[in-house]
Design a protein around this motif. Structure first.
Motif, PDB file in Angstrom:
ATOM      1  N   SER A  56       0.822  -1.211   0.000  1.00 55.84           N
ATOM      2  CA  SER A  56       0.000   0.000   0.000  1.00 55.84           C
ATOM      3  C   SER A  56       0.863   1.271   0.000  1.00 55.84           C
ATOM      4  O   SER A  56       0.387   2.342  -0.370  1.00 55.84           O
ATOM      5  N   TYR A  57       2.127   1.147   0.402  1.00 57.46           N
ATOM      6  CA  TYR A  57       3.039   2.291   0.415  1.00 57.46           C
ATOM      7  C   TYR A  57       3.965   2.344  -0.798  1.00 57.46           C
ATOM      8  O   TYR A  57       4.799   3.245  -0.893  1.00 57.46           O
ATOM      9  N   ALA A  58       3.836   1.423  -1.719  1.00 53.82           N
ATOM     10  CA  ALA A  58       4.733   1.371  -2.882  1.00 53.82           C
ATOM     11  C   ALA A  58       4.621   2.634  -3.732  1.00 53.82           C
ATOM     12  O   ALA A  58       5.638   3.206  -4.140  1.00 53.82           O
ATOM     13  N   GLU A  59       3.420   3.098  -3.996  1.00 54.07           N
ATOM     14  CA  GLU A  59       3.248   4.308  -4.811  1.00 54.07           C
ATOM     15  C   GLU A  59       3.801   5.538  -4.097  1.00 54.07           C
ATOM     16  O   GLU A  59       4.441   6.389  -4.716  1.00 54.07           O
ATOM     17  N   MET A  60       3.593   5.609  -2.787  1.00 50.74           N
ATOM     18  CA  MET A  60       4.142   6.714  -2.014  1.00 50.74           C
ATOM     19  C   MET A  60       5.670   6.716  -2.100  1.00 50.74           C
ATOM     20  O   MET A  60       6.281   7.767  -2.285  1.00 50.74           O
ATOM     21  N   CYS A  61       6.278   5.534  -1.977  1.00 49.49           N
ATOM     22  CA  CYS A  61       7.741   5.438  -2.052  1.00 49.49           C
ATOM     23  C   CYS A  61       8.242   5.936  -3.394  1.00 49.49           C
ATOM     24  O   CYS A  61       9.224   6.679  -3.458  1.00 49.49           O
ATOM     25  N   ASP A  89      16.068   6.481 -11.663  1.00 45.90           N
ATOM     26  CA  ASP A  89      16.644   6.555 -10.320  1.00 45.90           C
ATOM     27  C   ASP A  89      15.568   6.413  -9.252  1.00 45.90           C
ATOM     28  O   ASP A  89      15.786   5.769  -8.219  1.00 45.90           O
ATOM     29  N   ALA A  90      14.415   7.014  -9.487  1.00 43.37           N
ATOM     30  CA  ALA A  90      13.312   6.933  -8.529  1.00 43.37           C
ATOM     31  C   ALA A  90      12.826   5.496  -8.395  1.00 43.37           C
ATOM     32  O   ALA A  90      12.590   5.015  -7.278  1.00 43.37           O
ATOM     33  N   ARG A  91      12.685   4.822  -9.510  1.00 50.33           N
ATOM     34  CA  ARG A  91      12.237   3.428  -9.483  1.00 50.33           C
ATOM     35  C   ARG A  91      13.246   2.562  -8.724  1.00 50.33           C
ATOM     36  O   ARG A  91      12.867   1.735  -7.885  1.00 50.33           O
ATOM     37  N   ALA A  92      14.522   2.763  -8.985  1.00 46.65           N
ATOM     38  CA  ALA A  92      15.566   1.978  -8.316  1.00 46.65           C
ATOM     39  C   ALA A  92      15.600   2.265  -6.814  1.00 46.65           C
ATOM     40  O   ALA A  92      15.717   1.335  -5.999  1.00 46.65           O
ATOM     41  N   LEU A  93      15.488   3.532  -6.448  1.00 45.31           N
ATOM     42  CA  LEU A  93      15.512   3.917  -5.036  1.00 45.31           C
ATOM     43  C   LEU A  93      14.305   3.346  -4.299  1.00 45.31           C
ATOM     44  O   LEU A  93      14.443   2.769  -3.211  1.00 45.31           O
ATOM     45  N   ALA A  94      13.124   3.481  -4.875  1.00 47.11           N
ATOM     46  CA  ALA A  94      11.912   2.959  -4.245  1.00 47.11           C
ATOM     47  C   ALA A  94      11.994   1.443  -4.105  1.00 47.11           C
ATOM     48  O   ALA A  94      11.655   0.882  -3.055  1.00 47.11           O
TER      49      ALA A  94
END
Length: 105
Positions: free
Chosen positions: A16-21, A34-39
């Motif tokens: 449920s927090y994946a999109e927020m991350c 970079d955002a995808r890798a960091l999340a």
């Protein structure tokens, strides 16, 4: 109705927090890859905590703290290009209070 196992509810909470991350990671990096890798890195980190005693306590706060720490560690140690340097400056400017010194008369 089947009762969910503790790891199943943890998985639901984490997902449920994946999109927020991703949103926070994108705001930090200004780059989709970079955002995808960091999340993904932070979510995997949190997944490995699923068996620990305090894994469900303050999960949102812990995810946000870990995102920020990983971003600062990986992107702000040595700014090797202008864009990354500016992202670090913007990040630090938002995190620290800014004081303006004026000459006293």
């Amino acid at each position: 109705m089947k009762q969910l196992e503790p790891w199943e509810t943890y998985e639901e909470d984490l997902l449920s927090y994946a999109e927020m991350c991703y949103s926070v990671a994108f705001a930090l990096t200004h780059n989709t890859e970079d955002a995808r890798a960091l999340a993904q890195e932070v979510l995997i980190w949190a997944w490995h905590l699923r068996g620990s005693m305090n894994s469900r306590k303050d999960i949102k706060k812990n995810l946000l703290i870990k995102l920020r720490k990983k971003f600062l560690k990986s992107h702000c140690q040595i700014p090797w290009d202008q864009q990354q340097s500016q992202a670090c400056k913007d990040q630090l400017q938002g995190a620290l209070p800014v004081y303006v010194m004026t000459p006293s008369e």
